[in-house]
Design an enzyme around this catalytic site. Structure first.
Site, short mmCIF file in Angstrom:
data_model
loop_
_atom_site.label_atom_id
_atom_site.label_comp_id
_atom_site.label_asym_id
_atom_site.label_seq_id
_atom_site.Cartn_x
_atom_site.Cartn_y
_atom_site.Cartn_z
N GLU A 31 0.82 -1.21 0.00
CA GLU A 31 0.00 0.00 0.00
C GLU A 31 0.85 1.26 0.00
OE1 GLU A 31 -0.55 -2.68 1.81
OE2 GLU A 31 -2.46 -3.36 0.99
N HIS B 209 -10.50 -6.04 7.96
CA HIS B 209 -11.48 -5.96 6.88
C HIS B 209 -12.78 -5.32 7.33
CE1 HIS B 209 -8.67 -9.01 5.48
NE2 HIS B 209 -9.19 -8.95 4.27
#
Lengths: 345, 110
Positions: free
Chosen positions: A79, A148
């Protein structure tokens, strides 16, 4: 069944001729991305699995086939690299639309988001704007593992230079994403993954006002303030409260930075009671900021302290426990009851 | 319904292919997520591949003994349009349930 087996069948991008269509949020976002790629040749989509696979939630489905791997491409699982590359591309004149696959994966890129994307325009005296729209599937509700189901809005809202927005339904998703991509400044676009699959009417021709908050349901007795997936839940609560004779207004905040203070003040001045609902942990959550703003604007008319119905100050739990963690109907109703029965002095 | 293709993943570090040993599912089977799909052999080891998701098997690629390249289609599922996702489960829309009842509001006290 088509023999084109490459990936999931792409949404019907040709449309039906009518401006009002019934789309899932997935389809609405997919269309907004496709139209943004068409509209501006400088737009690029990249991230983990967004190209060949079409995204783990199918949001970028079919876009690589249609626009080519130069404009829609997969990145390594890094990321910091995805966002670092966004900075360089933006400096070179591109309009990156990176995806961080899940909320909790944004942490490795916080340095790039905070120290580069948020500040580059300021640091360069406006010569290096960062027209980046970072899509982050966000919030909980899908029984997924750790990282998540997290709610990072107060983290990003705290960063000068960033804007933060979250759509509540397919219509909002379609228009807010296109609007975010057209903006010259960096926007964190938080997609409520629990609402990806529900369909709703989308008027592709008319998005209405896209800045600030919107009244999702007018009411007289109390204002529920929410965003993302909690808007739909608050609308359910409003229907239930109506059975008891309580008229609930639901304010969909939409933009979490900047917060639409005027809309908050207008709503709570009418209802004189406010309950803010979010999935994020309570301490230093955005509810604290909203409670402060409402108190500053409406102190003289408030009938009760602003109530917060939130997640708990623990890491987002496993799927088995998330119904206990995310504000449910009864917890929101109880919050409403607390502001209704409060007596001054 | 929609079709979802699962390409052969890289099963090691930089492997480029695998040989199909035995299919554990057949066309028409309904499979669950994580259910073993196929046993394949790479230059490193023989492994069973779990299904990345639930669905009905539409096609399989590679007979036993045949080689499949990493990234080439291995198996194709048919899945409902609205359940096509890879991580987590699709929330089911349920009729709202409540236990808390609200008291009438009295706005005449000030």
């Amino acid at each position: 069944m088509s023999e084109q087996t490459a990936e999931i069948t792409a949404p019907d991008l040709a449309g039906t001729g009518s401006h009002l269509e019934h789309l899932s949020m997935q389809q609405a976002l997919n269309r907004a991305l496709a139209e943004s790629l068409e509209e501006n040749a400088k737009t690029l989509i990249f991230g983990e699995d967004v190209g060949q696979l079409g995204g783990v939630f199918r949001i970028t489905d079919g876009l690589q086939q249609r626009f080519g791997a130069d404009r829609v491409f997969d990145t390594p699982l890094a990321e910091s690299g995805i966002l670092g590359m966004s900075v360089g591309l933006a400096m070179a004149g591109f309009h990156p639309i990176p995806e961080v696959q899940f909320d909790g994966f944004a942490y490795p890129a916080v340095n790039q988001i905070v120290c580069q994307i948020g500040r580059m325009n300021y640091r360069s005296r406006g010569t290096l704007p960062m027209p980046i729209t970072l899509r982050v599937p966000s919030f909980g509700g899908i029984r997924a593992p750790e990282h998540h189901g997290e709610s990072l809005e107060s983290l990003f809202a705290h960063v000068p230079g960033l804007k933060v927005v979250s759509p509540a339904d397919p219509h909002q998703a379609y228009h807010l994403l296109k609007h975010a991509i057209r903006r010259p400044d960096p926007v964190i676009f938080m997609e409520p993954k629990a609402r990806y699959w529900q369909k709703g009417p989308v008027d592709t021709a008319d998005g209405g006002t896209l800045e600030g908050a919107r009244v999702a349901r007018p009411g007289r007795h109390v204002t529920l303030i929410a965003w993302g997936a909690m808007v739909a839940r608050c609308l359910q609560v409003a229907e239930l409260a109506a059975e008891d004779g309580i008229d609930v207004e639901v304010l969909d905040l939409r933009w979490l930075k900047p917060i639409d203070t005027a809309a908050l003040a207008a709503s709570v001045t009418r209802t004189r009671r406010a309950v803010v609902v979010h999935e994020a942990p309570r301490t230093s959550g955005l509810g604290a900021e909203i409670a402060a703003l409402v108190t500053e604007e409406c102190f003289n008319v408030l009938k009760a302290p602003v109530e917060r119905v939130t997640g708990f100050d623990v890491p987002y739990p496993s799927g088995d426990l998330e119904d206990e963690y995310v504000p449910n109907i009864d917890r929101i109703l109880f919050g409403i009851q607390r502001v209704l029965e409060h007596r001054r002095g | 319904m929609a079709e979802l293709s699962f390409p052969l993943p890289d099963l090691g570090e930089g492997l480029i292919e695998a040989t199909v040993l035995e299919w554990l599912v057949a066309v028409g089977d309904t499979v669950e997520r994580n259910q073993p799909l196929v046993e394949v052999e790479t230059t490193k080891s023989a492994v069973e591949l779990p299904s990345p998701q639930a669905g009905v098997v539409v096609r399989v690629h590679g007979e036993p003994g045949e080689t499949v390249l990493v990234g080439d289609p291995l198996i194709v599922f048919e899945v409902p349009d609205n359940t096509a996702g890879i991580v987590g489960t699709v929330p089911q829309e349920q009729a709202p349930k409540r236990r808390v009842r609200l008291s009438p509001v009295d706005d005449d006290d000030d």
